[in-house]
Enzyme design. Structure first.
Site, mmCIF file in Angstrom:
data_model
loop_
_atom_site.group_PDB
_atom_site.id
_atom_site.type_symbol
_atom_site.label_atom_id
_atom_site.label_comp_id
_atom_site.label_asym_id
_atom_site.label_seq_id
_atom_site.Cartn_x
_atom_site.Cartn_y
_atom_site.Cartn_z
ATOM 1 N N ASP A 64 0.820 -1.211 0.000
ATOM 2 C CA ASP A 64 0.000 0.000 0.000
ATOM 3 C C ASP A 64 0.853 1.261 0.000
ATOM 4 O O ASP A 64 1.466 1.595 1.017
ATOM 5 C CB ASP A 64 -0.906 -0.045 1.235
ATOM 6 C CG ASP A 64 -1.812 1.160 1.369
ATOM 7 O OD1 ASP A 64 -2.027 1.853 0.363
ATOM 8 O OD2 ASP A 64 -2.314 1.387 2.483
ATOM 9 N N ASP A 76 -2.103 5.767 -5.071
ATOM 10 C CA ASP A 76 -2.353 4.900 -3.923
ATOM 11 C C ASP A 76 -2.663 3.473 -4.377
ATOM 12 O O ASP A 76 -3.777 3.173 -4.788
ATOM 13 C CB ASP A 76 -3.514 5.466 -3.104
ATOM 14 C CG ASP A 76 -3.797 4.670 -1.835
ATOM 15 O OD1 ASP A 76 -3.106 3.658 -1.598
ATOM 16 O OD2 ASP A 76 -4.717 5.056 -1.099
#
Length: 393
Positions: free
Chosen positions: A104, A285
Site C-alpha cells: 500500500d 495509492d
C-alpha cells in the site's frame, strides 16, 4: 443477482523477492477461492477510506532495466495475486513465518495478525504471528491503531526480521494486530509511503531496504495486470523497461508523506467533461481499488460515460452491454496523456457492472488507485521524490 462483490473496491497488493532488483510476479486467484463480502459493507469501507484521508465518515448522494551486480544490492521481482480485479497482494515472511500482504503506497506501516486476534483467526481465517517461533522477535509493548480504506486495526508494536523472497530486512518495526473490524483476502498490509505517515513510529520498509543496502536502486515499481492468472508484479530496487511502452514520464512529488503529485486534468475523451482543468492535487495509492475524487467532478465523469447513481449500493451503475462502446478516460500528467479503457474502468461482477470512479464528500483532490495502475506502469523513485509513468505492456 449477487451484488456482494462490491466491497472489494478498496484493496490492492504487491510482492517482493530476492537480491538486487526484486520483482514480484502477480497472479490472479479464481473467485471461487474467496468469499465475497456483503454489499452493505461498501458504505463502511467508504467511510473507512474517508478516515484514512482525514475526513469525517459522512456521505451525501449526489526506465531503468533490471541488473545483476550483487555488490550493489538486489532487485526483487515477486508475484502478486489479483482478486476480483480489486485486490492485488503477495507473500512475505515475518519472523520466518509466511503472510499474504497488500502493498500500500497510501500508508507507511507493516502489520500482521497476532495470536490474540480471535476475529482475524476464527472469522477471517487469517494466518497469525507466533512469537515463540521466532528467535529475532522483540516486543516494545507500545500500542498502535491504524485506519485503512478496508477497515481499522489495533495492536502492539514489535520488531522482527522481514523477508521479501531472498531479501531480508533486519529488525523491522511491525504491528501485531490484536483487534480488527473487517476481513480481507490477505493477512496484513505493508505500507510503502513515507515515515510521516507511520502510526507505529517505525522506519518504513522501503527506507529500511535502502538503509541496509538491500536494493540496487532506491526505487520500486508496479506492473498490474487484469483478467488473467498472472496479476503482474512489484519490483523492488529497479524497473523493467520491457513492461512498458516508450520512456517514463516523471512528475515530482509535491508532498513527502503520501505519494502526492500535481495532475493536469482528467476527462472523458470526446466529451465536454474535462475536470481538474487548471491542475489539482492527486495521490498515487496502490491500496485503493478505484479512482476517488470530488463529488461534482466524479458526477460529471460518470454522467459522461452514461453511469447512473444507485442509491441502494451508493455506486454508479453501468449497463454491462454498453462497455465496449464507452469512451476512454484521459489523464493529463506532466504534460503527457495517459489512458484507461472502459474494459478497465468498469468493474464487472457476473451481470452487475459499476463505474471505477467513486466520489467522496469533502474531498478536494484525487486518489489514483488500481483502475489507473492496471493500464499504466508506475515507478516510485524514493530518492528523487518523484513518480514515473508509462503505458503498461
Amino acid at each position: 443477482m449477487n451484488l456482494r462483490v462490491i466491497i472489494l473496491l478498496f484493496c490492492l497488493i504487491v510482492f517482493v523477492d530476492g537480491k538486487k532488483v526484486h520483482r514480484f510476479r502477480l497472479e490472479r486467484h479464481s473467485r471461487r477461492h474467496h468469499k465475497v463480502p456483503h454489499a452493505h459493507l461498501h458504505l463502511q469501507f467508504r467511510n473507512a477510506l474517508r478516515r484514512k484521508y482525514g475526513y469525517t465518515p459522512l456521505r451525501t448522494v449526489n526506465a531503468v532495466n533490471v541488473t545483476s551486480d550483487s555488490s550493489k544490492g538486489t532487485v526483487v521481482n515477486e508475484p502478486l495475486v489479483n482478486s476480483y480485479e480489486t485486490n492485488f497482494f503477495g507473500t512475505i515472511s515475518a519472523g520466518g513465518q509466511p503472510f499474504t500482504m497488500q502493498f500500500d503506497t497510501g500508508s507507511s506501516d507493516i502489520w500482521v495478525p497476532s495470536s490474540h486476534c480471535k476475529f482475524c483467526i476464527k472469522q477471517c481465517g487469517n494466518k497469525f504471528f507466533q512469537a515463540s517461533k521466532s528467535k529475532s522477535f522483540h516486543s516494545s509493548g507500545v500500542p498502535f491503531s491504524i485506519t485503512y480504506g478496508s477497515g481499522s486495526v489495533q495492536g502492539i508494536v514489535a520488531s522482527d526480521n522481514v523477508g521479501f523472497g531472498d531479501l531480508k530486512i533486519q529488525s523491522q518495526g511491525i504491528g501485531l494486530v490484536n483487534i480488527s473490524d473487517s476481513c480481507s483476502v490477505f493477512d496484513g498490509i505493508a505500507g510503502l509511503a513515507f515515515s510521516a505517515l507511520s502510526m507505529t513510529n517505525s522506519v518504513p520498509i522501503f527506507q529500511q531496504m535502502i538503509d541496509q543496502k538491500l536494493v540496487e536502486q532506491p526505487i520500486f515499481s508496479f506492473h498490474l495486470k487484469s483478467g488473467s492468472t498472472d496479476g503482474g508484479s512489484m519490483i523492488l530496487g529497479g524497473s523493467n523497461s520491457s513492461l512498458y511502452y516508450g520512456p517514463l514520464t516523471y512528475t515530482n512529488l509535491t508532498e513527502v508523506k503520501y505519494w502526492t503529485f500535481q495532475m493536469d486534468f482528467i476527462e472523458v475523451h470526446g466529451k465536454s467533461s474535462r475536470r481538474c482543468d487548471t491542475g489539482c492535487k492527486a495521490i498515487m495509492d496502490t491500496g485503493t481499488s478505484l479512482i476517488v475524487g470530488p463529488v461534482i467532478d466524479v458526477l460529471y465523469i460518470n454522467k459522461a460515460i452514461g453511469a447512473e447513481h444507485n442509491a441502494t449500493y451508493d455506486l454508479y451503475i453501468v449497463d454491462c452491454s454498453t462497455i465496449a462502446q464507452l469512451p476512454i478516460i484521459v489523464f493529463g500528467i506532466a504534460g503527457k496523456e495517459f489512458y484507461i479503457k472502459p474494459q478497465t474502468y468498469v468493474i464487472v461482477y457476473q451481470d452487475f457492472c459499476f463505474s471505477g470512479f467513486m466520489d467522496m464528500r469533502g474531498l478536494t483532490y484525487w486518489i489514483i488507485g488500481d483502475v489507473f495502475l492496471r493500464e499504466n506502469y508506475v515507478e516510485f523513485d524514493w530518492a528523487r521524490k518523484r513518480i514515473g509513468i508509462a503505458p503498461a505492456v
